[in-house]
Design a protein around this motif. Structure first.
Motif, PDB file in Angstrom:
ATOM      1  N   LYS A   1       0.912  -1.308  -0.038  1.00 54.28           N
ATOM      2  CA  LYS A   1       0.060  -0.063   0.025  1.00 54.28           C
ATOM      3  C   LYS A   1       0.851   1.175   0.118  1.00 54.28           C
ATOM      4  N   VAL A   2       1.984   1.284   0.564  1.00 54.32           N
ATOM      5  CA  VAL A   2       2.926   2.482   0.697  1.00 54.32           C
ATOM      6  C   VAL A   2       3.488   2.697  -0.629  1.00 54.32           C
ATOM      7  N   LEU A   3       3.896   1.639  -1.103  1.00 52.58           N
ATOM      8  CA  LEU A   3       4.583   1.660  -2.559  1.00 52.58           C
ATOM      9  C   LEU A   3       3.414   2.115  -3.549  1.00 52.58           C
ATOM     10  N   GLU A   4       2.452   1.585  -3.469  1.00 52.43           N
ATOM     11  CA  GLU A   4       1.469   1.927  -4.521  1.00 52.43           C
ATOM     12  C   GLU A   4       1.105   3.569  -4.249  1.00 52.43           C
ATOM     13  N   ARG A   5       0.929   4.122  -3.068  1.00 56.72           N
ATOM     14  CA  ARG A   5       0.876   5.353  -2.674  1.00 56.72           C
ATOM     15  C   ARG A   5       2.018   5.998  -3.299  1.00 56.72           C
ATOM     16  N   MET A   6       3.188   5.710  -3.064  1.00 58.53           N
ATOM     17  CA  MET A   6       4.241   6.515  -3.765  1.00 58.53           C
ATOM     18  C   MET A   6       4.308   6.531  -5.307  1.00 58.53           C
ATOM     19  N   GLN A   7       4.085   5.456  -5.719  1.00 57.61           N
ATOM     20  CA  GLN A   7       4.225   5.301  -7.393  1.00 57.61           C
ATOM     21  C   GLN A   7       2.815   6.208  -7.906  1.00 57.61           C
ATOM     22  N   ALA A   8       1.684   6.568  -7.148  1.00 61.01           N
ATOM     23  CA  ALA A   8       0.919   7.425  -7.524  1.00 61.01           C
ATOM     24  C   ALA A   8       1.255   8.782  -7.349  1.00 61.01           C
ATOM     25  N   ALA A   9       1.660   9.050  -6.276  1.00 61.13           N
ATOM     26  CA  ALA A   9       2.509  10.365  -6.033  1.00 61.13           C
ATOM     27  C   ALA A   9       3.499  10.907  -6.764  1.00 61.13           C
ATOM     28  N   TYR A  10       4.445   9.886  -7.244  1.00 59.39           N
ATOM     29  CA  TYR A  10       5.404  10.294  -8.292  1.00 59.39           C
ATOM     30  C   TYR A  10       5.530   9.215  -9.206  1.00 59.39           C
ATOM     31  N   PRO A  11       4.629   9.302 -10.412  1.00 61.22           N
ATOM     32  CA  PRO A  11       4.393   8.449 -11.338  1.00 61.22           C
ATOM     33  C   PRO A  11       5.672   8.615 -12.463  1.00 61.22           C
ATOM     34  N   ASN A  12       6.293   9.373 -12.554  1.00 61.81           N
ATOM     35  CA  ASN A  12       7.574   9.541 -13.322  1.00 61.81           C
ATOM     36  C   ASN A  12       8.786   9.107 -12.942  1.00 61.81           C
ATOM     37  N   GLN A  13       8.683   8.750 -11.610  1.00 61.38           N
ATOM     38  CA  GLN A  13       9.831   7.961 -11.195  1.00 61.38           C
ATOM     39  C   GLN A  13       9.709   6.286 -10.824  1.00 61.38           C
ATOM     40  N   PRO A  14      10.024   5.667 -11.748  1.00 62.04           N
ATOM     41  CA  PRO A  14       9.719   4.045 -11.605  1.00 62.04           C
ATOM     42  C   PRO A  14      10.486   3.422 -10.488  1.00 62.04           C
ATOM     43  N   LEU A  15       9.567   2.520  -9.818  1.00 63.81           N
ATOM     44  CA  LEU A  15      10.089   1.562  -8.731  1.00 63.81           C
ATOM     45  C   LEU A  15      10.747   0.361  -9.325  1.00 63.81           C
ATOM     46  N   SER A  16      12.187   0.001  -9.085  1.00 63.62           N
ATOM     47  CA  SER A  16      12.669  -1.235  -9.636  1.00 63.62           C
ATOM     48  C   SER A  16      12.402  -2.342  -8.662  1.00 63.62           C
ATOM     49  N   ARG A  17      12.693  -3.566  -9.146  1.00 63.74           N
ATOM     50  CA  ARG A  17      12.426  -4.761  -8.239  1.00 63.74           C
ATOM     51  C   ARG A  17      13.511  -4.640  -7.186  1.00 63.74           C
ATOM     52  N   SER A  18      14.743  -4.473  -7.370  1.00 63.15           N
ATOM     53  CA  SER A  18      15.747  -4.358  -6.462  1.00 63.15           C
ATOM     54  C   SER A  18      15.244  -3.329  -5.451  1.00 63.15           C
ATOM     55  N   MET A  19      14.871  -2.016  -5.719  1.00 62.77           N
ATOM     56  CA  MET A  19      14.436  -1.197  -4.931  1.00 62.77           C
ATOM     57  C   MET A  19      13.402  -1.731  -3.978  1.00 62.77           C
ATOM     58  N   LEU A  20      12.447  -2.384  -4.774  1.00 62.71           N
ATOM     59  CA  LEU A  20      11.216  -2.861  -3.746  1.00 62.71           C
ATOM     60  C   LEU A  20      11.842  -3.803  -2.801  1.00 62.71           C
ATOM     61  N   GLU A  21      12.835  -4.609  -3.049  1.00 64.16           N
ATOM     62  CA  GLU A  21      13.385  -5.551  -2.119  1.00 64.16           C
ATOM     63  C   GLU A  21      14.130  -4.894  -0.948  1.00 64.16           C
ATOM     64  N   VAL A  22      14.848  -3.712  -1.322  1.00 61.00           N
ATOM     65  CA  VAL A  22      15.553  -3.121  -0.240  1.00 61.00           C
ATOM     66  C   VAL A  22      14.435  -2.431   0.612  1.00 61.00           C
ATOM     67  N   TRP A  23      13.375  -1.852   0.156  1.00 63.48           N
ATOM     68  CA  TRP A  23      12.454  -1.160   0.960  1.00 63.48           C
ATOM     69  C   TRP A  23      11.806  -2.241   1.982  1.00 63.48           C
ATOM     70  N   ALA A  24      11.326  -3.534   1.266  1.00 60.81           N
ATOM     71  CA  ALA A  24      10.780  -4.481   2.082  1.00 60.81           C
ATOM     72  C   ALA A  24      11.535  -4.850   3.415  1.00 60.81           C
ATOM     73  N   GLU A  25      12.854  -4.800   3.250  1.00 63.34           N
ATOM     74  CA  GLU A  25      14.020  -5.552   4.174  1.00 63.34           C
ATOM     75  C   GLU A  25      14.226  -4.429   5.250  1.00 63.34           C
ATOM     76  N   GLU A  26      14.348  -3.194   4.751  1.00 64.21           N
ATOM     77  CA  GLU A  26      14.740  -2.125   5.612  1.00 64.21           C
ATOM     78  C   GLU A  26      13.399  -1.350   6.513  1.00 64.21           C
ATOM     79  N   LEU A  27      12.164  -1.663   5.839  1.00 60.08           N
ATOM     80  CA  LEU A  27      10.975  -1.112   6.694  1.00 60.08           C
ATOM     81  C   LEU A  27      10.157  -2.083   7.428  1.00 60.08           C
ATOM     82  N   LYS A  28      10.786  -3.287   7.382  1.00 56.26           N
ATOM     83  CA  LYS A  28       9.651  -4.474   7.960  1.00 56.26           C
ATOM     84  C   LYS A  28       9.610  -4.186   9.563  1.00 56.26           C
ATOM     85  N   GLY A  29      10.560  -3.450  10.074  1.00 56.44           N
ATOM     86  CA  GLY A  29      10.293  -3.377  11.514  1.00 56.44           C
ATOM     87  C   GLY A  29       9.311  -1.937  11.856  1.00 56.44           C
ATOM     88  N   CYS A  30       9.162  -1.210  11.037  1.00 56.42           N
ATOM     89  CA  CYS A  30       8.685   0.055  11.314  1.00 56.42           C
ATOM     90  C   CYS A  30       7.186  -0.142  11.218  1.00 56.42           C
TER      91      CYS A  30
END
Length: 109
Positions: A8-37
């Motif tokens: 949901k967070v990433l969907e919201r980011m993509q909607a807010a920043y449509p011209n900045q694509p999210l790569s697969r490796s970026m998603l993996e880093v986000w998932a790992e680093e934000l899992k405790g938040c």
């Protein structure tokens, strides 16, 4: 934060920043680093970021160190228990007041 919440967070980011694509490796880093938040806190930080910046946020801009919940009642009970233990340790001990310090040394042979 769960995977669904991160989605949901990433969907919201993509909607807010449509011209900045999210790569697969970026998603993996986000998932790992934000899992405790917490989801709510990350969403709050994302809201502030969206309002203040036209660029996609970094992980560090949304990451917040998890806070250990403290309970005031437990803290007071522990404090009282420690106080009782200290009192028990000091029973039978008579503190010499400062005005008697010299007298105690003079009376010792």
């Amino acid at each position: 934060m769960t995977r669904d919440e991160l989605g949901k967070v990433l969907e919201r980011m993509q909607a807010a920043y449509p011209n900045q694509p999210l790569s697969r490796s970026m998603l993996e880093v986000w998932a790992e680093e934000l899992k405790g938040c917490t989801y709510d806190r990350v969403q709050q930080r994302l809201t502030v970021h969206i309002r203040e910046s036209r660029f996609l946020p970094s992980v560090s801009e949304l990451y917040e160190e998890p806070v250990e919940e403290t309970r005031l009642k437990d803290m007071i009970l522990n404090w009282e228990k420690e106080g009782v233990e200290r009192i028990e340790q000091c029973k039978g001990y008579r503190a010499v007041p400062p005005w008697e310090w010299g007298k105690a040394a003079a009376s010792d042979p």
